[in-house]
Scaffold this active site. Structure first.
Site, mmCIF file in Angstrom:
data_model
loop_
_atom_site.group_PDB
_atom_site.id
_atom_site.type_symbol
_atom_site.label_atom_id
_atom_site.label_comp_id
_atom_site.label_asym_id
_atom_site.label_seq_id
_atom_site.Cartn_x
_atom_site.Cartn_y
_atom_site.Cartn_z
ATOM 1 N N ASP A 12 0.948 -1.201 0.081
ATOM 2 C CA ASP A 12 0.008 -0.191 -0.013
ATOM 3 C C ASP A 12 0.737 1.115 -0.013
ATOM 4 O OD1 ASP A 12 -2.509 -1.296 -0.053
ATOM 5 O OD2 ASP A 12 -2.292 -1.877 2.091
ATOM 6 N N LYS A 34 0.871 -8.226 -2.698
ATOM 7 C CA LYS A 34 -0.428 -7.832 -2.851
ATOM 8 C C LYS A 34 -0.606 -6.560 -3.349
ATOM 9 C CE LYS A 34 -3.488 -6.271 0.268
ATOM 10 N NZ LYS A 34 -4.603 -5.240 -0.051
ATOM 11 N N ASP A 62 -5.652 -7.224 -5.449
ATOM 12 C CA ASP A 62 -6.541 -6.643 -4.884
ATOM 13 C C ASP A 62 -7.256 -5.584 -4.959
ATOM 14 O OD1 ASP A 62 -8.359 -6.832 -2.482
ATOM 15 O OD2 ASP A 62 -6.923 -5.692 -1.200
ATOM 16 N N LYS A 64 -10.794 -5.535 -5.531
ATOM 17 C CA LYS A 64 -11.955 -5.514 -4.654
ATOM 18 C C LYS A 64 -13.324 -5.109 -5.618
ATOM 19 C CE LYS A 64 -10.420 -5.111 0.075
ATOM 20 N NZ LYS A 64 -9.104 -4.613 -0.059
ATOM 21 N N ASP A 67 -19.663 -4.138 -8.672
ATOM 22 C CA ASP A 67 -20.179 -3.433 -9.632
ATOM 23 C C ASP A 67 -21.313 -4.394 -10.480
ATOM 24 O OD1 ASP A 67 -21.195 -1.504 -11.667
ATOM 25 O OD2 ASP A 67 -19.169 -0.649 -11.602
ATOM 26 N N THR A 71 -19.763 -5.651 -15.816
ATOM 27 C CA THR A 71 -18.758 -4.675 -15.513
ATOM 28 C C THR A 71 -17.775 -5.488 -14.981
ATOM 29 O OG1 THR A 71 -20.531 -2.812 -15.377
ATOM 30 C CG2 THR A 71 -17.989 -2.329 -14.657
ATOM 31 N N THR A 124 -12.225 -6.117 7.339
ATOM 32 C CA THR A 124 -11.637 -6.100 8.721
ATOM 33 C C THR A 124 -11.357 -5.031 9.477
ATOM 34 O OG1 THR A 124 -9.479 -6.261 7.803
ATOM 35 C CG2 THR A 124 -10.567 -8.296 8.530
ATOM 36 N N GLN A 199 -6.746 -1.475 11.645
ATOM 37 C CA GLN A 199 -7.464 -2.867 11.776
ATOM 38 C C GLN A 199 -8.293 -3.007 13.089
ATOM 39 O OE1 GLN A 199 -7.591 -4.656 9.438
ATOM 40 N NE2 GLN A 199 -6.067 -4.463 8.161
ATOM 41 N N ARG A 220 1.497 -2.910 7.166
ATOM 42 C CA ARG A 220 2.211 -2.031 7.614
ATOM 43 C C ARG A 220 3.331 -2.330 8.578
ATOM 44 N NH1 ARG A 220 -2.823 1.393 8.408
ATOM 45 N NH2 ARG A 220 -3.752 -0.603 8.147
#
Ligand code: C5P
Length: 244
Positions: A12, A34, A62, A64, A67, A71, A124, A199, A220
């Site tokens: 991330d 990821k 990922d 997610k 829709d 799509t 989560t 989290q 993280r």
């Protein structure tokens, strides 16, 4: 599976040099990477996947998706052609959308590897109080939330999904209800020495695996390790040690 193969590092971060720096530091110690919304949106999915492929690690895409079935099917086909190992759709997108996602992956995989379609149950980062604010009426307690997550997992399995993403708190109940074949991926993993951040429904890496998780998504605690741990490589080594 070796303990290290269970670890997917959540990249991330906002740009490719930072993502590649983390991968270079830990690639021999982990099972996969990821890539999520921040990196995919900043850099672009084809560029990200191509850059990550150089590591030879499986890529968990990922995004997610949630829709209309048509799509989502188009997006899943496109991600499958990029050559990723796993990708996410939201279970709350409904059965027709989940079935369309699985069918699209099957179609696109005729020309290459078939990714696992994972259904995200409930994020989560959401507590049952937060779900109450959304007026998800039946989720008025921790037990009701767990029951609902198990329902979503079984529904996704029946729709053909290969796995689910769920909090460590729900892993054992999902495993009991859905059996050994469903892949269970869990974020919300926090070693005792790490910072909890946003989290909410988390547990330690070891507890998540003992509950029956196949893969752990950890961001993280590895990408921004506390000073006493030092580097991403030291953080992964510590987690692998805790899993062994
Ligand atoms: O940094 P941290 O370990 O909290 O990262 C967890 C990762 O798992 C994030 O990339 C987040 O998007 C993802 N995730 C999650 N909860 C879900 C599904 C995915 O935290 N239900």
């Amino acid at each position: 599976m070796q303990p290290k193969d269970r670890i997917f590092v959540a990249l991330d971060v906002p740009n490719l040099p930072r993502a590649l720096g983390i991968v270079a530091a830990v690639q021999d110690q982990i099972g996969g990477v990821k890539v999520g919304l921040e990196l995919l949106t900043s850099v672009g999915a084809p560029t990200v996947v191509e850059a990550m492929s150089a590591s030879g690690l499986p890529i968990f895409f990922d995004a997610k998706f949630c829709d209309m079935p048509n799509t989502v099917a188009g997006a899943v086909e496109a991600a499958t052609r990029l050559g990723v190992a796993m990708m996410t759709v939201h279970a709350l997108g409904g059965i027709p959308m989940l079935e369309a996602a699985v069918a699209a992956a099957d179609r696109a995989a005729l020309l290459g590897p078939r990714p696992k379609i994972l259904a995200v149950t409930i994020l989560t980062s959401l507590t049952w109080e937060a779900l109450g604010q959304l007026r998800v009426a039946p989720l008025a307690s921790e037990e009701a939330l767990q029951e609902y997550v198990v329902h979503l997992a079984c529904m996704a399995q029946q729709a053909g999904c290969h796995g689910v993403v769920a909090s460590p708190h729900e892993v054992a109940a999902i495993r009991a209800a859905c059996g050994p074949d469903l892949t269970i991926v869990t974020p919300g993993v926090r070693p005792a020495w790490s910072v909890r951040g946003d989290q909410q429904r988390f547990s330690s890496p070891r507890d998540a695996c003992e509950a029956g998780a196949d893969y752990l998504v950890i961001g993280r605690p590895i990408t921004q390790p506390p000073p006493e741990i030092g580097t991403p490589a030291a953080a992964v080594a510590r987690i692998v040690g805790e899993l062994a």
